[in-house]
Design a protein around this motif. Structure first.
Motif, PDB file in Angstrom:
ATOM      1  N   LEU A 272       0.831  -1.209   0.000  1.00  0.00           N
ATOM      2  CA  LEU A 272       0.000   0.000   0.000  1.00  0.00           C
ATOM      3  C   LEU A 272       0.864   1.257   0.000  1.00  0.00           C
ATOM      4  O   LEU A 272       0.479   2.292  -0.559  1.00  0.00           O
ATOM      5  CB  LEU A 272      -0.936   0.006   1.200  1.00  0.00           C
ATOM      6  CG  LEU A 272      -2.030  -1.067   1.212  1.00  0.00           C
ATOM      7  CD1 LEU A 272      -2.922  -0.895   2.425  1.00  0.00           C
ATOM      8  CD2 LEU A 272      -2.864  -1.013  -0.065  1.00  0.00           C
ATOM      9  N   ASP A 273       2.057   1.185   0.617  1.00  0.00           N
ATOM     10  CA  ASP A 273       2.962   2.343   0.628  1.00  0.00           C
ATOM     11  C   ASP A 273       3.319   2.775  -0.786  1.00  0.00           C
ATOM     12  O   ASP A 273       3.466   3.970  -1.069  1.00  0.00           O
ATOM     13  CB  ASP A 273       4.241   2.021   1.406  1.00  0.00           C
ATOM     14  CG  ASP A 273       4.010   2.019   2.913  1.00  0.00           C
ATOM     15  OD1 ASP A 273       2.893   2.388   3.336  1.00  0.00           O
ATOM     16  OD2 ASP A 273       4.933   1.647   3.654  1.00  0.00           O
ATOM     17  N   ILE A 274       3.465   1.790  -1.682  1.00  0.00           N
ATOM     18  CA  ILE A 274       3.775   2.122  -3.090  1.00  0.00           C
ATOM     19  C   ILE A 274       2.666   3.002  -3.656  1.00  0.00           C
ATOM     20  O   ILE A 274       2.923   3.998  -4.330  1.00  0.00           O
ATOM     21  CB  ILE A 274       3.935   0.837  -3.929  1.00  0.00           C
ATOM     22  CG1 ILE A 274       5.213   0.096  -3.518  1.00  0.00           C
ATOM     23  CG2 ILE A 274       3.965   1.170  -5.426  1.00  0.00           C
ATOM     24  CD1 ILE A 274       5.369  -1.265  -4.180  1.00  0.00           C
ATOM     25  N   SER A 275       1.423   2.663  -3.362  1.00  0.00           N
ATOM     26  CA  SER A 275       0.290   3.443  -3.874  1.00  0.00           C
ATOM     27  C   SER A 275       0.295   4.857  -3.307  1.00  0.00           C
ATOM     28  O   SER A 275       0.046   5.832  -4.029  1.00  0.00           O
ATOM     29  CB  SER A 275      -1.030   2.737  -3.553  1.00  0.00           C
ATOM     30  OG  SER A 275      -1.105   1.497  -4.237  1.00  0.00           O
ATOM     31  N   PHE A 276       0.564   4.996  -2.003  1.00  0.00           N
ATOM     32  CA  PHE A 276       0.663   6.332  -1.402  1.00  0.00           C
ATOM     33  C   PHE A 276       1.719   7.171  -2.126  1.00  0.00           C
ATOM     34  O   PHE A 276       1.515   8.354  -2.420  1.00  0.00           O
ATOM     35  CB  PHE A 276       1.036   6.217   0.078  1.00  0.00           C
ATOM     36  CG  PHE A 276      -0.128   5.957   0.999  1.00  0.00           C
ATOM     37  CD1 PHE A 276      -1.066   6.935   1.255  1.00  0.00           C
ATOM     38  CD2 PHE A 276      -0.271   4.719   1.619  1.00  0.00           C
ATOM     39  CE1 PHE A 276      -2.125   6.710   2.117  1.00  0.00           C
ATOM     40  CE2 PHE A 276      -1.337   4.476   2.479  1.00  0.00           C
ATOM     41  CZ  PHE A 276      -2.272   5.467   2.723  1.00  0.00           C
ATOM     42  N   LYS A 277       2.873   6.557  -2.412  1.00  0.00           N
ATOM     43  CA  LYS A 277       3.983   7.284  -3.037  1.00  0.00           C
ATOM     44  C   LYS A 277       3.664   7.676  -4.479  1.00  0.00           C
ATOM     45  O   LYS A 277       3.964   8.790  -4.911  1.00  0.00           O
ATOM     46  CB  LYS A 277       5.259   6.427  -2.991  1.00  0.00           C
ATOM     47  CG  LYS A 277       5.818   6.232  -1.581  1.00  0.00           C
ATOM     48  CD  LYS A 277       6.980   5.235  -1.603  1.00  0.00           C
ATOM     49  CE  LYS A 277       7.537   4.995  -0.211  1.00  0.00           C
ATOM     50  NZ  LYS A 277       8.620   3.985  -0.199  1.00  0.00           N
ATOM     51  N   VAL A 278       3.079   6.732  -5.221  1.00  0.00           N
ATOM     52  CA  VAL A 278       2.722   7.032  -6.618  1.00  0.00           C
ATOM     53  C   VAL A 278       1.755   8.208  -6.675  1.00  0.00           C
ATOM     54  O   VAL A 278       1.912   9.129  -7.480  1.00  0.00           O
ATOM     55  CB  VAL A 278       2.105   5.788  -7.301  1.00  0.00           C
ATOM     56  CG1 VAL A 278       1.492   6.166  -8.652  1.00  0.00           C
ATOM     57  CG2 VAL A 278       3.171   4.713  -7.503  1.00  0.00           C
ATOM     58  N   ILE A 279       0.754   8.189  -5.813  1.00  0.00           N
ATOM     59  CA  ILE A 279      -0.237   9.275  -5.797  1.00  0.00           C
ATOM     60  C   ILE A 279       0.440  10.602  -5.470  1.00  0.00           C
ATOM     61  O   ILE A 279       0.207  11.622  -6.137  1.00  0.00           O
ATOM     62  CB  ILE A 279      -1.359   8.953  -4.784  1.00  0.00           C
ATOM     63  CG1 ILE A 279      -2.207   7.782  -5.298  1.00  0.00           C
ATOM     64  CG2 ILE A 279      -2.229  10.181  -4.528  1.00  0.00           C
ATOM     65  CD1 ILE A 279      -3.106   7.159  -4.243  1.00  0.00           C
ATOM     66  N   ALA A 280       1.288  10.618  -4.433  1.00  0.00           N
ATOM     67  CA  ALA A 280       1.960  11.864  -4.028  1.00  0.00           C
ATOM     68  C   ALA A 280       2.855  12.389  -5.130  1.00  0.00           C
ATOM     69  O   ALA A 280       2.921  13.599  -5.386  1.00  0.00           O
ATOM     70  CB  ALA A 280       2.772  11.624  -2.758  1.00  0.00           C
TER      71      ALA A 280
END
Length: 877
Positions: A272-280
């Protein structure tokens, strides 16, 4: 080490180099201006090309900047690594033929280690040098005083684009400590310059001293240059002691807002951290790029933005966000960056509108993509196949924006493999198409010494003079400075000139040059700015001209007068656009010529006829109000305080020229203008169109050309009046309406007759029923006008339940229409209209499809119609 915010680090860098005599250039737009070789500004040096190649000589050879940049070549790594980004900031200091290695190295060391500045521990810093660059190595060891173990020779330390300026470089690394060791002690990559997490590269000093020639040889450049790049995100991660760039104040506020929207916690699950980073990461790129005039679309820059947005949306779905949410992150980006990049906050409402609209469209598309994927997977399983084809993966990726990993997950959940190799083939073909769509120019040209070395003064006096006597200072022919012209074309520089050099969209003046006796010695066909700013006249030589002699320079007054009208009208149109469409409608290019004006602007959506009519009315009202056009010269800060708008892509120095039209339109502009708006006479918009993603174009006329356009419209109306037999133009509308009503009545009567004929035919053809293998079928060629009437006959067939299968065909000229229909009984037997139509359509040179109960096709071979009807019988049997 000092505790600093990202805004403080950025400003500290610029302040440091300002103290070293550098001119600080503002960050340029992410959308390149006059550089077709770049899709985006992708580095700090990209905006310096005009200085390095010698086409423009800077006011100050020492320059520093903080430049927003976009790179998407390794987008798939964003979020998975510590430091991959699509948008990033590059801090740089540049020397255009001024200082070189000694100053660049000493200043880098001072900035990084001095207690007054960053205050890094010198023991934590390592540098790499090119093995053959003995000078750089000596400076680091002997002058800076680095221990030998902190200077590493690396063969890759040579900056080279293939052709053009090149040279060795020296990279500076920060040792983050043993806790960041991700490699074994004896791993060959475990050193400063290797692929590891411990030694983090923070700054690259490029010593540009050679010209790489096409024959693969190197020669010294006329001027040695310095080009450096420091990644702000990396510096911030070190100073704020963040494990990755994403745990810094540049990204964390965006991640925290995403936590609120999703209900998920960052740091609790690596996936899920990957998704947070991609969005940011992606929302930063989207906000800045849209703020700079790019808009989502299916090609070029717009395709990049659409892809970024769709990737971010899909990662939002992984976090459980199933509605538009990215637009809510835009104000967060604006707040983080406002100290140096106020444009995102200033345009927040518009950027949010664009992002939200695109998100909502994509949510509709997602369902289509999932339906397609599920259908394909079902077919594969039904056919006992185990691999999802690469072409399908690419279509989902390219058309619907599905990340490859999402397609993989869905396929693997169904127990299927994916064709990675096939996908890569399709992806490479896409990249080749994108590359071919861009102009292939070298990224950096080599310096041209001739024009760059010419420093003579030349004053433009053409704002209020169209004829002056002036001394000829420079003659250039055949790439050489000479004393006297020979026949042909030449380039001339005078001590003063009334000729306007092409700039800011305004075309150059034309005219003649005469000698003291009044005889024409040259015709001016173009005027451009030389690298040092002098107007450079391109002329056709009629008689020899000699340097040091005086000549009379005469601008074509009639041509200039038309240019004046169009330029001032452009300013009026710009303001009218903003009043009608909104402040987001910014200039994106213009052309001010004698016969017309062209104005490109950013706008998300269509411009309605009423909006165009309103703009045209506003401009003409300002013309009829006879407003004085006042031009003043002042400093840039005063101009901005006056509310002056800057034009797209223009660079402004300390002193600027402000064109003020009644305090209504105030713009920075170096062009020539009328004295009063009434001089324009008349303004007429002749066309409005889209020319790219989010960019539209208005073309308009003024003065005599506008009058001629109205006269042509009147003549066309007179012709129409004669055709419709109207005695006066004012009655043309009512007369045309009468004719249209008559036409509608005749059309209605014609349709009734056609329907009656179709019904008569239906009664006949429903009697001719054939039976094949227990299934009844009617096939017939009928005389109707179109597919709509074929469907009417099919409706009657359905009501009468005349047979199990119906096949109809009609031919009109070279066009053929076919229709097939199935009754419920035929459907129960497994017969499908779509299968039948596909079998018979080739006979008429066409194809088609449709629902199981009804399908249709078109073709271009009327001669094959009987064969198609016969084939229907064969198909059923």
């Amino acid at each position: 080490m000092k505790q600093l915010s990202s805004a403080q680090i950025r400003q500290m860098f610029l302040d440091f180099f300002k103290s070293k005599g550098h001119m600080v250039e503002p960050s340029a737009s992410l959308v390149p201006v006059n550089d077709p070789s770049l899709l985006w500004i992708n580095s700090g040096v990209a905006t310096m090309k005009k200085y390095f190649d010698g086409s423009v000589v800077p006011e100050n050879p020492r320059i520093a900047n903080a430049q927003k940049s976009i790179r998407t070549n390794d987008i798939e790594n964003v979020g998975k690594t510590a430091r991959h980004h699509t948008m990033f900031e590059m801090l740089g200091n540049f020397s255009i033929g001024d200082y070189f290695k000694t100053e660049a190295i000493h200043w880098a060391w001072e900035f990084l280690t001095s207690p007054e500045w960053i205050d890094f521990d010198p023991e934590k810093l390592y540098v790499t040098v090119y093995p053959e660059d003995a000078e750089a190595k000596r400076i680091w060891l002997e002058e800076v005083g680095l221990p030998k173990g902190h200077v590493v020779e690396v063969a890759d330390n040579f900056w080279d684009l293939g052709v053009g300026p090149s040279g060795p470089d020296s990279e500076i690394f920060y040792d983050r400590g043993e806790s960041f060791n991700d490699l074994a002690e004896d791993d060959p990559e475990n050193y400063p310059g290797g692929e590891n997490e411990r030694y983090l590269e923070i700054w690259n000093l490029v010593f540009s001293e050679f010209n790489h020639k096409p024959d693969n040889t190197y020669e010294p450049l006329p001027h040695q240059n310095i080009d450096t790049g420091m990644g702000l995100e990396r510096m911030v991660s070190i100073i704020q002691d963040a494990p990755t760039n994403f745990e810094t104040d540049l990204f964390l506020p965006i991640i925290e807002k995403t936590e609120q929207l999703s209900g998920k916690k960052y740091g609790s699950d690596k996936t899920l951290d990957i998704s947070f980073k991609v969005i940011a990461d992606h929302i930063r790129s989207l906000a800045f790029a849209i703020g700079d005039g790019a808009l989502p679309s299916n090609e070029g820059r717009g395709y990049v933005l659409r892809r970024l947005l769709r990737r971010a949306v899909m990662h939002g779905k992984k976090l459980g966000i199933n509605e538009a949410f990215l637009y809510q992150l835009v104000p967060i980006v604006g707040k983080i960056m406002v100290s140096f990049y106020p444009e995102v906050q200033q345009q927040s409402e518009f950027i949010q509108k664009v992002v939200r609209t695109e998100e909502e469209r994509f949510h509709e598309t997602i369902n289509e993509g999932l339906t397609m994927l599920n259908d394909v997977l079902a077919e594969l399983k039904a056919d006992n196949k185990s691999t999802l084809d690469g072409k399908v993966i690419f279509k989902l990726y390219d058309t619907f924006g599905f990340p490859v990993e999402l397609t993989e997950e869905v396929a693997e959940d169904e127990g299927l493999k994916v064709d990675h190799e096939g996908f890569e083939v399709e992806m490479q073909a896409q990249k080749e198409r994108a590359r071919a769509a861009r102009t292939t120019e070298t990224s950096m040209g080599v310096q041209t010494a001739l024009l760059g070395e010419i420093k003579v003064k030349s004053e433009f006096v053409g704002y209020d003079q169209l004829e002056v006597e002036s001394k000829l200072s420079i003659i250039i022919q055949n790439d050489a400075v000479i004393e006297q012209t020979s026949p042909g074309t030449a380039q001339l520089i005078f001590a003063k000139t009334p000729f306007y050099a092409e700039m800011g969209g305004q075309v150059a003046d034309h005219g003649v040059i005469t000698d003291t006796s009044g005889e024409i010695v040259a015709t001016v066909i173009d005027v451009q700015k030389a690298p040092n700013g002098q107007p450079l006249h391109k002329v056709e030589v009629a008689k020899p001209l000699t340097t040091g002699e005086n000549y009379f320079l005469q601008v074509d007054a009639a041509r200039r007068n038309k240019i004046l009208k169009n330029h001032t009208a452009t300013h009026l149109l710009h303001k009218a656009l903003k009043e009608v469409l909104g402040d987001h409608a910014n200039q994106a290019g213009s052309l001010v010529a004698p016969k017309h004006l062209r104005f490109d602007f950013t706008h998300f959506g269509q411009v309605t006829p009423d909006e165009l009519k309103n703009m045209e009315k506003i401009v003409n009202q300002r013309i009829w109000e006879a407003i004085p056009v006042v031009t003043i010269e002042t400093d840039i800060d005063t101009a901005k305080n006056m509310g002056a708008m800057a034009l797209f892509g223009e660079k402004y120095g300390h002193d600027v020229r402000v064109v003020n039209i009644g305090d209504w339109s105030i713009e920075l502009c170096g062009g020539t203008h009328v004295i009063n708006t009434e001089d324009i006479g008349l303004f007429k918009i002749v066309s409005e169109s889209g020319i790219g993603a989010g960019v539209r174009r208005i073309e308009a006329l003024t003065g005599q050309e506008a009058y001629e356009a109205f006269r042509q419209e009147e003549e066309r109306l007179l012709e129409i009046a004669q055709i419709v037999k109207s005695p006066q133009i004012k009655e043309v509308v009512s007369k045309t309406e009468q004719l249209q009503q008559q036409l509608r009545e005749l059309q209605k009567e014609n349709d009734q007759l056609a329907t009656k004929l179709a019904n008569q035919q239906a009664g006949d053809i429903f009697k001719d029923i054939k039976e094949i293998n227990g299934t009844t079928i009617i096939t017939a060629q009928v005389t109707v006008k179109d597919m709509n009437q074929l469907r009417q006959i099919a409706d009657q067939w359905k009501q009468k339940a005349a047979s199990d299968v119906l096949v109809l065909g009609t031919a009109q000229g070279e066009k053929v229409n076919l229709l097939a229909a199935m009754s419920p009984a035929a459907l129960d037997k497994g017969l499908k209209a779509g299968d039948l139509i596909k079998a018979i359509a080739p006979k008429v040179g066409g194809g088609g499809g449709g629902r199981p109960d009804m399908a249709q096709a078109g073709g271009k071979n009327p001669a094959g119609l009987n064969d198609a009807l016969s084939e229907a019988l064969n198909w059923l049997s």
